[in-house]
Design a protein around this motif. Structure first.
Motif, PDB file in Angstrom:
ATOM      1  N   UNK A   6      -0.726  -3.514  11.948  1.00  0.00           N
ATOM      2  CA  UNK A   6      -1.830  -3.268  11.019  1.00  0.00           C
ATOM      3  C   UNK A   6      -1.553  -3.950   9.675  1.00  0.00           C
ATOM      4  N   UNK A   7      -2.588  -4.331   9.009  1.00  0.00           N
ATOM      5  CA  UNK A   7      -2.460  -4.957   7.690  1.00  0.00           C
ATOM      6  C   UNK A   7      -1.969  -3.894   6.687  1.00  0.00           C
ATOM      7  N   UNK A   8      -1.125  -4.302   5.724  1.00  0.00           N
ATOM      8  CA  UNK A   8      -0.614  -3.310   4.761  1.00  0.00           C
ATOM      9  C   UNK A   8      -1.748  -2.753   3.901  1.00  0.00           C
ATOM     10  N   UNK A   9      -1.557  -1.502   3.512  1.00  0.00           N
ATOM     11  CA  UNK A   9      -2.541  -0.850   2.656  1.00  0.00           C
ATOM     12  C   UNK A   9      -2.131  -1.123   1.209  1.00  0.00           C
ATOM     13  N   UNK A  10      -3.001  -1.727   0.459  1.00  0.00           N
ATOM     14  CA  UNK A  10      -2.697  -2.073  -0.918  1.00  0.00           C
ATOM     15  C   UNK A  10      -3.001  -0.901  -1.850  1.00  0.00           C
ATOM     16  N   UNK A  11      -2.322  -0.892  -2.992  1.00  0.00           N
ATOM     17  CA  UNK A  11      -2.550   0.145  -3.989  1.00  0.00           C
ATOM     18  C   UNK A  11      -3.942  -0.051  -4.572  1.00  0.00           C
ATOM     19  N   UNK A  12      -4.662   1.048  -4.775  1.00  0.00           N
ATOM     20  CA  UNK A  12      -5.998   0.898  -5.358  1.00  0.00           C
ATOM     21  C   UNK A  12      -5.904   0.361  -6.787  1.00  0.00           C
ATOM     22  N   UNK A  13      -6.889  -0.387  -7.175  1.00  0.00           N
ATOM     23  CA  UNK A  13      -6.913  -1.020  -8.502  1.00  0.00           C
ATOM     24  C   UNK A  13      -6.911   0.015  -9.623  1.00  0.00           C
ATOM     25  N   UNK A  15      -5.275   2.702  -9.898  1.00  0.00           N
ATOM     26  CA  UNK A  15      -3.906   3.159 -10.187  1.00  0.00           C
ATOM     27  C   UNK A  15      -3.189   2.171 -11.107  1.00  0.00           C
ATOM     28  N   UNK A  16      -3.397   0.900 -10.934  1.00  0.00           N
ATOM     29  CA  UNK A  16      -2.784  -0.120 -11.786  1.00  0.00           C
ATOM     30  C   UNK A  16      -3.344  -0.011 -13.202  1.00  0.00           C
ATOM     31  N   UNK A  17      -4.660   0.185 -13.312  1.00  0.00           N
ATOM     32  CA  UNK A  17      -5.296   0.324 -14.626  1.00  0.00           C
ATOM     33  C   UNK A  17      -4.753   1.557 -15.344  1.00  0.00           C
ATOM     34  N   UNK A  18      -4.607   2.673 -14.655  1.00  0.00           N
ATOM     35  CA  UNK A  18      -4.078   3.904 -15.269  1.00  0.00           C
ATOM     36  C   UNK A  18      -2.627   3.702 -15.708  1.00  0.00           C
ATOM     37  N   UNK A  19      -1.822   3.031 -14.911  1.00  0.00           N
ATOM     38  CA  UNK A  19      -0.417   2.796 -15.259  1.00  0.00           C
ATOM     39  C   UNK A  19      -0.306   1.912 -16.503  1.00  0.00           C
ATOM     40  N   UNK A  20      -1.089   0.851 -16.581  1.00  0.00           N
ATOM     41  CA  UNK A  20      -1.065  -0.041 -17.743  1.00  0.00           C
ATOM     42  C   UNK A  20      -1.558   0.700 -18.981  1.00  0.00           C
ATOM     43  N   UNK A  21      -2.629   1.475 -18.837  1.00  0.00           N
ATOM     44  CA  UNK A  21      -3.142   2.251 -19.970  1.00  0.00           C
ATOM     45  C   UNK A  21      -2.103   3.271 -20.439  1.00  0.00           C
TER      46      UNK A  21
END
Length: 175
Positions: A6-13, A15-21
């Motif tokens: 199966x194709x890897x499941x990527x982190x939702x976008x 979550x990246x925005x919350x981490x950077x903020x």
């Protein structure tokens, strides 16, 4: 038998925005706390050089106060007030700060100290020893003013007056 990968499941976008903020907020909070708690350097006291003729005017004010006390024109409290006025004016001329109207605690707070950092601890020590203890010139002046506030009714006014005059002379001739 075939195995399918199966194709890897990527982190939702989001979550990246919350981490950077979150990282930006933490960095802003740290920067703000460093800037707010940093010691106020705007009140740093200078040491302005003084010409001998100008210094002589301050010495003369001290001598005039001493002569007025010796002649009986003023009492010990009046002498302390005249000396305090002269020493405050001299310290204002040397430091560049207008200390003619500030309290003793404010003078001690703005001066760097060679003694305890807490102003109340310094005042307790000075009043217990009945003499200034600080080697810093402006701190010495503040402590000297604190000593002069107390002995309005000294048992030996001549000795207290002589000591006050010699301390005032020392301030205006050595600093």
């Amino acid at each position: 038998m075939t195995v399918s990968v199966n194709a890897p499941v990527l982190m939702p976008m989001w979550m990246i925005v919350v981490a950077v903020a979150g990282l930006i907020l933490v960095a802003a909070w740290l920067l703000r706390s460093l800037l707010v708690t940093r010691r106020d350097q705007s009140r740093e006291v200078g040491d302005i050089p003084m010409a001998p003729s100008e210094r002589g005017q301050w010495v003369e004010r001290v001598e005039t106060a001493a002569r007025r006390f010796t002649a009986g024109e003023t009492d010990l409290r009046g002498l302390h007030l005249e000396l305090a006025s002269a020493v405050r004016g001299f310290a204002a001329a040397r430091s560049g700060e207008d200390i003619t109207t500030v309290t003793v605690r404010e003078i001690l707070d703005m001066s760097a100290t060679t003694g305890p950092d807490d102003v109340e601890d310094r005042l307790r020590l000075v009043r217990r020893h009945r003499r200034p203890l600080d080697a810093n010139p402006l701190g010495h002046v503040g402590e000297l003013l604190a000593v002069w506030e107390q002995p309005s009714f000294d048992r030996d006014p001549e000795a207290a007056a002589e000591e006050a005059v010699s301390e005032a002379r020392e301030v205006v001739t050595r600093w």
